[in-house]
Design a protein around this motif. Sequence first.
Motif, PDB file in Angstrom:
ATOM      1  N   GLN A 150       1.665   9.335  -6.425  1.00 12.63           N
ATOM      2  CA  GLN A 150       2.232  10.054  -5.287  1.00 12.63           C
ATOM      3  C   GLN A 150       1.189  10.270  -4.183  1.00 12.63           C
ATOM      4  O   GLN A 150       1.523  10.206  -2.988  1.00 12.63           O
ATOM      5  CB  GLN A 150       2.806  11.383  -5.766  1.00 12.63           C
ATOM      6  CG  GLN A 150       4.053  11.198  -6.619  1.00 12.63           C
ATOM      7  CD  GLN A 150       4.401  12.420  -7.448  1.00 12.63           C
ATOM      8  OE1 GLN A 150       4.718  13.469  -6.907  1.00 12.63           O
ATOM      9  NE2 GLN A 150       4.333  12.289  -8.762  1.00 12.63           N
ATOM     10  N   PHE A 151      -0.055  10.507  -4.569  1.00  9.39           N
ATOM     11  CA  PHE A 151      -1.117  10.643  -3.563  1.00  9.39           C
ATOM     12  C   PHE A 151      -1.237   9.381  -2.728  1.00  9.39           C
ATOM     13  O   PHE A 151      -1.237   9.428  -1.487  1.00  9.39           O
ATOM     14  CB  PHE A 151      -2.448  10.952  -4.253  1.00  9.39           C
ATOM     15  CG  PHE A 151      -3.652  10.740  -3.372  1.00  9.39           C
ATOM     16  CD1 PHE A 151      -3.983  11.665  -2.394  1.00  9.39           C
ATOM     17  CD2 PHE A 151      -4.435   9.598  -3.504  1.00  9.39           C
ATOM     18  CE1 PHE A 151      -5.080  11.455  -1.549  1.00  9.39           C
ATOM     19  CE2 PHE A 151      -5.527   9.384  -2.675  1.00  9.39           C
ATOM     20  CZ  PHE A 151      -5.850  10.320  -1.697  1.00  9.39           C
ATOM     21  N   LEU A 152      -1.331   8.229  -3.376  1.00 11.66           N
ATOM     22  CA  LEU A 152      -1.460   6.975  -2.641  1.00 11.66           C
ATOM     23  C   LEU A 152      -0.245   6.728  -1.760  1.00 11.66           C
ATOM     24  O   LEU A 152      -0.364   6.311  -0.601  1.00 11.66           O
ATOM     25  CB  LEU A 152      -1.654   5.812  -3.616  1.00 11.66           C
ATOM     26  CG  LEU A 152      -2.955   5.781  -4.425  1.00 11.66           C
ATOM     27  CD1 LEU A 152      -2.900   4.657  -5.452  1.00 11.66           C
ATOM     28  CD2 LEU A 152      -4.165   5.612  -3.522  1.00 11.66           C
ATOM     29  N   TRP A 153       0.941   6.997  -2.301  1.00 10.50           N
ATOM     30  CA  TRP A 153       2.190   6.694  -1.599  1.00 10.50           C
ATOM     31  C   TRP A 153       2.374   7.590  -0.376  1.00 10.50           C
ATOM     32  O   TRP A 153       2.687   7.106   0.717  1.00 10.50           O
ATOM     33  CB  TRP A 153       3.361   6.859  -2.558  1.00 10.50           C
ATOM     34  CG  TRP A 153       4.673   6.359  -2.037  1.00 10.50           C
ATOM     35  CD1 TRP A 153       4.998   5.087  -1.698  1.00 10.50           C
ATOM     36  CD2 TRP A 153       5.843   7.151  -1.809  1.00 10.50           C
ATOM     37  NE1 TRP A 153       6.316   5.027  -1.279  1.00 10.50           N
ATOM     38  CE2 TRP A 153       6.854   6.270  -1.346  1.00 10.50           C
ATOM     39  CE3 TRP A 153       6.139   8.505  -1.981  1.00 10.50           C
ATOM     40  CZ2 TRP A 153       8.141   6.721  -1.033  1.00 10.50           C
ATOM     41  CZ3 TRP A 153       7.423   8.943  -1.672  1.00 10.50           C
ATOM     42  CH2 TRP A 153       8.397   8.058  -1.198  1.00 10.50           C
ATOM     43  N   PHE A 154       2.175   8.891  -0.535  1.00  8.91           N
ATOM     44  CA  PHE A 154       2.398   9.811   0.585  1.00  8.91           C
ATOM     45  C   PHE A 154       1.333   9.696   1.668  1.00  8.91           C
ATOM     46  O   PHE A 154       1.609   9.905   2.846  1.00  8.91           O
ATOM     47  CB  PHE A 154       2.474  11.256   0.088  1.00  8.91           C
ATOM     48  CG  PHE A 154       3.846  11.665  -0.383  1.00  8.91           C
ATOM     49  CD1 PHE A 154       4.846  11.956   0.517  1.00  8.91           C
ATOM     50  CD2 PHE A 154       4.126  11.744  -1.741  1.00  8.91           C
ATOM     51  CE1 PHE A 154       6.123  12.315   0.086  1.00  8.91           C
ATOM     52  CE2 PHE A 154       5.385  12.115  -2.182  1.00  8.91           C
ATOM     53  CZ  PHE A 154       6.388  12.402  -1.270  1.00  8.91           C
ATOM     54  N   THR A 155       0.116   9.388   1.275  1.00 10.36           N
ATOM     55  CA  THR A 155      -0.959   9.309   2.269  1.00 10.36           C
ATOM     56  C   THR A 155      -1.101   7.921   2.871  1.00 10.36           C
ATOM     57  O   THR A 155      -1.847   7.737   3.843  1.00 10.36           O
ATOM     58  CB  THR A 155      -2.311   9.711   1.652  1.00 10.36           C
ATOM     59  OG1 THR A 155      -2.675   8.766   0.634  1.00 10.36           O
ATOM     60  CG2 THR A 155      -2.247  11.114   1.053  1.00 10.36           C
ATOM     61  N   GLY A 156      -0.399   6.945   2.313  1.00 12.30           N
ATOM     62  CA  GLY A 156      -0.523   5.580   2.799  1.00 12.30           C
ATOM     63  C   GLY A 156      -1.860   4.947   2.475  1.00 12.30           C
ATOM     64  O   GLY A 156      -2.270   3.979   3.118  1.00 12.30           O
ATOM     65  N   SER A 157      -2.533   5.455   1.447  1.00 16.74           N
ATOM     66  CA  SER A 157      -3.857   4.948   1.072  1.00 16.74           C
ATOM     67  C   SER A 157      -3.721   3.716   0.187  1.00 16.74           C
ATOM     68  O   SER A 157      -2.989   3.732  -0.801  1.00 16.74           O
ATOM     69  CB  SER A 157      -4.651   6.028   0.331  1.00 16.74           C
ATOM     70  OG  SER A 157      -4.826   7.180   1.141  1.00 16.74           O
ATOM     71  N   LYS A 158      -4.441   2.669   0.519  1.00 16.61           N
ATOM     72  CA  LYS A 158      -4.451   1.461  -0.305  1.00 16.61           C
ATOM     73  C   LYS A 158      -5.399   1.613  -1.490  1.00 16.61           C
ATOM     74  O   LYS A 158      -5.206   0.989  -2.539  1.00 16.61           O
ATOM     75  CB  LYS A 158      -4.854   0.249   0.526  1.00 16.61           C
ATOM     76  CG  LYS A 158      -3.938  -0.042   1.701  1.00 16.61           C
ATOM     77  CD  LYS A 158      -2.529  -0.373   1.242  1.00 16.61           C
ATOM     78  CE  LYS A 158      -1.658  -0.760   2.418  1.00 16.61           C
ATOM     79  NZ  LYS A 158      -0.242  -0.982   2.006  1.00 16.61           N
ATOM     80  N   THR A 159      -6.443   2.414  -1.304  1.00 18.02           N
ATOM     81  CA  THR A 159      -7.420   2.642  -2.362  1.00 18.02           C
ATOM     82  C   THR A 159      -7.993   4.041  -2.182  1.00 18.02           C
ATOM     83  O   THR A 159      -7.751   4.698  -1.171  1.00 18.02           O
ATOM     84  CB  THR A 159      -8.538   1.582  -2.307  1.00 18.02           C
ATOM     85  OG1 THR A 159      -9.385   1.733  -3.450  1.00 18.02           O
ATOM     86  CG2 THR A 159      -9.360   1.720  -1.037  1.00 18.02           C
ATOM     87  N   ALA A 160      -8.733   4.491  -3.183  1.00 20.06           N
ATOM     88  CA  ALA A 160      -9.339   5.823  -3.133  1.00 20.06           C
ATOM     89  C   ALA A 160     -10.473   5.871  -4.132  1.00 20.06           C
ATOM     90  O   ALA A 160     -10.708   4.919  -4.889  1.00 20.06           O
ATOM     91  CB  ALA A 160      -8.300   6.905  -3.436  1.00 20.06           C
TER      92      ALA A 160
END
Length: 350
Positions: A199-209
Amino acid sequence: MTTPQPVRFAAVGLDHAHIFGQIAGLIRSGAEFVAMATDDPDAAIAAKVREVHPDVEVADDPDELAVRDGIDLVVTAAVPDRRGPIAVAALRAGKDVVADKPGCVTLDQLAEIEKAVADTGRFWSVTFSERFEVKCVIKAGELVREGRIGTVVQTLGLGPHRVGDRGHLGDGKGRPDWFYDNQRYGGIIADIASHQIDQFLWFTGSKTAEVVASTVGNFANPDTPGLQDFGEVLLRSETAQGYVRVDWYTPAGLPTWGDGRLMVLGTQGYIEMRKYVDLEGREGGNHLFLVDQEGTHYIDCSDVELPYYPALVQDVRERTTTAAPQEHTFETMRLALTAQQNATVRGAAR
């Protein structure tokens, strides 16, 4: 105009109650459930699946079923440490694969799956049900993409669970032995927090972290040190931050298995989702609260459509990955497994 043949799927591994949602979602989307097999046919979940689907073939050998001709898709909710090997075998036999979370329990297993996907052109999807099967989360995603809260800069995901939840026991008297063995279930971060990382990746639009910090602990179950009953993760991408807390402490007084909550902070507002219960408030689940520049809002999500399973069936037919982009699934599991592997251990956890 001819009607396309239905996507034929088999369930290989019937050890977790999430298999019921996976099977039901695929059938609702037009797929045909043709066979099932599992390592432990006496498990309570396996018995319940056979009861719910009495007309579906029960195969003796799950390894044979995973590679059998005439099957397009393999779905698995096996014991987590078996999900990776089942997936690799099915992928290399030309099947697409849908695995319950965690899709695998080690980074080595993940690497094997990635190679099998690259070699075969098949897809591997992990059912992050706390997004894919929760209407208020889908609605929140729509609101975020409409710009209702500005740019998302942080997510806060809480995933409490209850050890003795009847729905997860499949009419069994208790959790199976593997539930208390972190080498088999993967640890609490891989097992549960993979939902919140997705959910973090999806909501923030992050490809990686990156995983900034992570902790696991056992503070309430010292007699079963293999059960990690607490976990937390701090994430950071180029554009956003995320915090995750998961646990097995849900008290008996709550009318459901966990007060799953997700908060999404934007530069012009925020959203809170009470996924399964509104304490002392509205009945049922899927409660969404929005605060923006115009005021506070409650949004009824009961009519929101869940796109994951219809998209999966389409993906099998059209060789796409619209249900969940393949790289997103890989990155979610990479982060979850890295956070699990590098976590500080506290309390009685072993």
